[in-house]
Design an enzyme around this catalytic site. Structure first.
Site, PDB file in Angstrom:
ATOM      1  N   ARG A  32       0.864  -1.181   0.000  1.00  9.93           N
ATOM      2  CA  ARG A  32       0.000   0.000   0.000  1.00  9.93           C
ATOM      3  C   ARG A  32       0.903   1.235   0.000  1.00  9.93           C
ATOM      4  NH1 ARG A  32       2.496   1.920   3.566  1.00  9.93           N
ATOM      5  NH2 ARG A  32       0.984   3.598   3.619  1.00  9.93           N
ATOM      6  N   GLN A 182      -1.542   2.678   9.929  1.00  8.58           N
ATOM      7  CA  GLN A 182      -0.290   2.723   9.159  1.00  8.58           C
ATOM      8  C   GLN A 182       0.796   3.486   9.915  1.00  8.58           C
ATOM      9  OE1 GLN A 182      -3.302   3.330   7.888  1.00  8.58           O
ATOM     10  NE2 GLN A 182      -3.486   2.682   5.765  1.00  8.58           N
ATOM     11  N   ASP A 223      -1.928  10.758  -2.245  1.00 10.77           N
ATOM     12  CA  ASP A 223      -2.380   9.716  -3.176  1.00 10.77           C
ATOM     13  C   ASP A 223      -2.770  10.303  -4.513  1.00 10.77           C
ATOM     14  OD1 ASP A 223      -2.917   8.549  -0.336  1.00 10.77           O
ATOM     15  OD2 ASP A 223      -2.775   6.875  -1.735  1.00 10.77           O
ATOM     16  N   ASN A 233      -5.188  12.450   0.627  1.00 11.04           N
ATOM     17  CA  ASN A 233      -4.260  11.582   1.371  1.00 11.04           C
ATOM     18  C   ASN A 233      -5.071  10.846   2.433  1.00 11.04           C
ATOM     19  OD1 ASN A 233      -1.523  10.637   1.830  1.00 11.04           O
ATOM     20  ND2 ASN A 233      -1.576  11.760   3.751  1.00 11.04           N
ATOM     21  N   LYS A 234      -4.404  10.012   3.188  1.00 11.14           N
ATOM     22  CA  LYS A 234      -5.070   9.177   4.194  1.00 11.14           C
ATOM     23  C   LYS A 234      -6.043   9.969   5.051  1.00 11.14           C
ATOM     24  CE  LYS A 234      -4.835   5.676   4.614  1.00 11.14           C
ATOM     25  NZ  LYS A 234      -5.880   4.879   3.895  1.00 11.14           N
TER      26      LYS A 234
HETATM   27  O1  MRU Z   1      -4.455   3.208   2.322  1.00 11.52           O
HETATM   28  P1  MRU Z   1      -2.986   3.402   2.148  1.00 11.52           P
HETATM   29  O2  MRU Z   1      -2.176   2.841   3.263  1.00 11.52           O
HETATM   30  O3  MRU Z   1      -2.515   2.928   0.797  1.00 11.52           O
HETATM   31  O4  MRU Z   1      -2.801   4.983   2.182  1.00 11.52           O
HETATM   32  C1  MRU Z   1      -1.522   5.511   2.014  1.00 11.52           C
HETATM   33  C2  MRU Z   1      -1.452   6.990   2.142  1.00 11.52           C
HETATM   34  O5  MRU Z   1      -2.427   7.669   2.336  1.00 11.52           O
HETATM   35  C3  MRU Z   1      -0.086   7.611   1.948  1.00 11.52           C
HETATM   36  O6  MRU Z   1       0.055   8.740   2.747  1.00 11.52           O
HETATM   37  C4  MRU Z   1       0.069   8.016   0.474  1.00 11.52           C
HETATM   38  O7  MRU Z   1      -0.204   6.923  -0.358  1.00 11.52           O
HETATM   39  C5  MRU Z   1       1.409   8.539   0.173  1.00 11.52           C
HETATM   40  S1  MRU Z   1       2.637   7.285   0.243  1.00 11.52           S
HETATM   41  C6  MRU Z   1       4.101   7.952  -0.205  1.00 11.52           C
END
Ligand code: MRU
Length: 341
Positions: A32, A182, A223, A233-234
């Site tokens: 991820r 995460q 993202d 983003n998350k």
């Molecule tokens: O759901 P995830 O764990 O894939 O989400 C990841 C994020 O939101 C990260 O902050 C984003 O992908 C940037 S990673 C360099």
């Protein structure tokens, strides 16, 4: 693939012999983080190519497309997934004159280039981003935008790594990042592995530490960054950005251009993934922490409007969010656009 769902309890790897296993890994978060998803998808396309039996390029390509579609259908928000698949398709088309056996090898090589370039890009983000970090700073980060989310250096962690290499004394506060943790499971783990001073906090503690003057800046990943400078983003990133504004704390986004989607005009258009309820009601799929049958909402990402972002740090330099769209202009003088320190 390192199975990130089992970290930090266990360091376990899963074999991915075919593209369908890669797709499952993307869906189920074994892998991820936007750049890592893109790299995995590129390798998934290369794997799919190996299994195709065809006499000519046309029928080869026709058989490659359903695999590309399957990979692309796994997660909707991180644009790297689509970027990497498009890159692989384009690469196949450009090299359609090659013998099929050679083309299959070339697709593997191209997927490896996606990985190698990502590491170089992250390093460049680190060089530009470290300029915003002073000796003695404490940096808040959210989710995991580190090695695990990328080819191996991280986006949000890159400026931190370079600042430390420059001899600066840096502390990191990692938001735990509910629901799938995460920050706690991955960011805290990887920074500790690298000997970086990290303190884990729960998501609702950030405001407390900001008010006490104990956070100097925030750096997060992305993202999808769109034309008007909005950033997905998350989930929880938006709250961090608003808190930063209230406390006059700079809020930076580390964004390789593989996460920039200039076709999308604003954050309102970014598809936000809704994930399964059990991520909220259970921990590690084992312990239930909510009443059985409770209604649950689980958007995996939120959009931070450009107005809260101090700078977007790319491999080409740091830019004001309003200037991100200009990265798509031909013959643009990046030197003029860059935020110079
Ligand atoms: O759901 P995830 O764990 O894939 O989400 C990841 C994020 O939101 C990260 O902050 C984003 O992908 C940037 S990673 C360099």
């Amino acid at each position: 693939m390192l199975d990130q769902t089992r970290l930090p309890v266990e360091v376990a790897y899963i074999d991915c012999p075919d593209y369908k296993t890669v797709a499952k890994g993307i869906k189920e978060l074994w892998i991820r983080g936007a750049p890592a998803i893109g790299i995995a998808a590129a390798m998934g396309v290369a794997l799919a190519a190996q299994d195709i039996k065809a006499r000519d390029f046309e029928s080869f390509y026709k058989k490659l497309l359903p695999a590309c579609e399957h990979l692309a259908a796994q997660r909707p928000t991180a644009v790297n997934l689509f970027w990497a698949i498009e890159r692989m398709k384009e690469f196949a088309l450009v090299n359609s004159g090659e013998k099929l056996q050679r083309l299959k090898e070339m697709l593997v090589e191209e997927s490896q280039r996606v990985l190698e370039e990502d590491i170089a890009v992250n390093r460049a983000i680190g060089e530009y981003g470290a300029g915003f970090i002073r000796d003695g700073d404490t940096i808040l980060t959210h989710c995991n935008a580190g090695s695990l989310a990328t080819g191996g250096y991280g986006t949000a962690t890159a400026p931190i790594r370079v600042a430390i290499e420059q001899g600066k004394n840096i502390k990191v506060l990692a938001d735990e990042t509910r629901p799938v943790l995460q920050g706690a499971r991955l960011t805290a783990w990887e920074l500790m592995q690298d000997g970086i001073d990290v303190t884990l906090i729960t998501d609702n503690m950030a405001g407390y530490f900001m008010k006490k003057g104990e956070i100097d800046l925030a750096i997060v990943g992305t993202d999808r960054t769109v034309r008007n400078g909005d950033v997905a983003n998350k989930i929880g990133t938006y709250s961090v950005a608003v808190l930063c504004r209230e406390h006059n704390i700079p809020f930076y986004v580390a964004a390789p251009t593989s996460t920039i989607d200039l076709k999308m005009p604003s954050g309102d258009h970014i598809p936000i993934e809704e994930r399964a309820a059990h991520e909220v009601t259970e921990v590690f799929g084992k312990v239930c922490i909510a009443p059985y049958g409770v209604k649950v909402a689980n958007p995996a990402f939120d959009v931070t409007p450009a107005k809260y972002i101090t700078a977007i740090i790319t491999e080409f330099g740091a830019f004001h969010p309003r200037d991100i769209r200009k990265l798509g202009y031909k013959n643009i003088d990046l030197g003029q656009l860059r935020i110079n320190l």
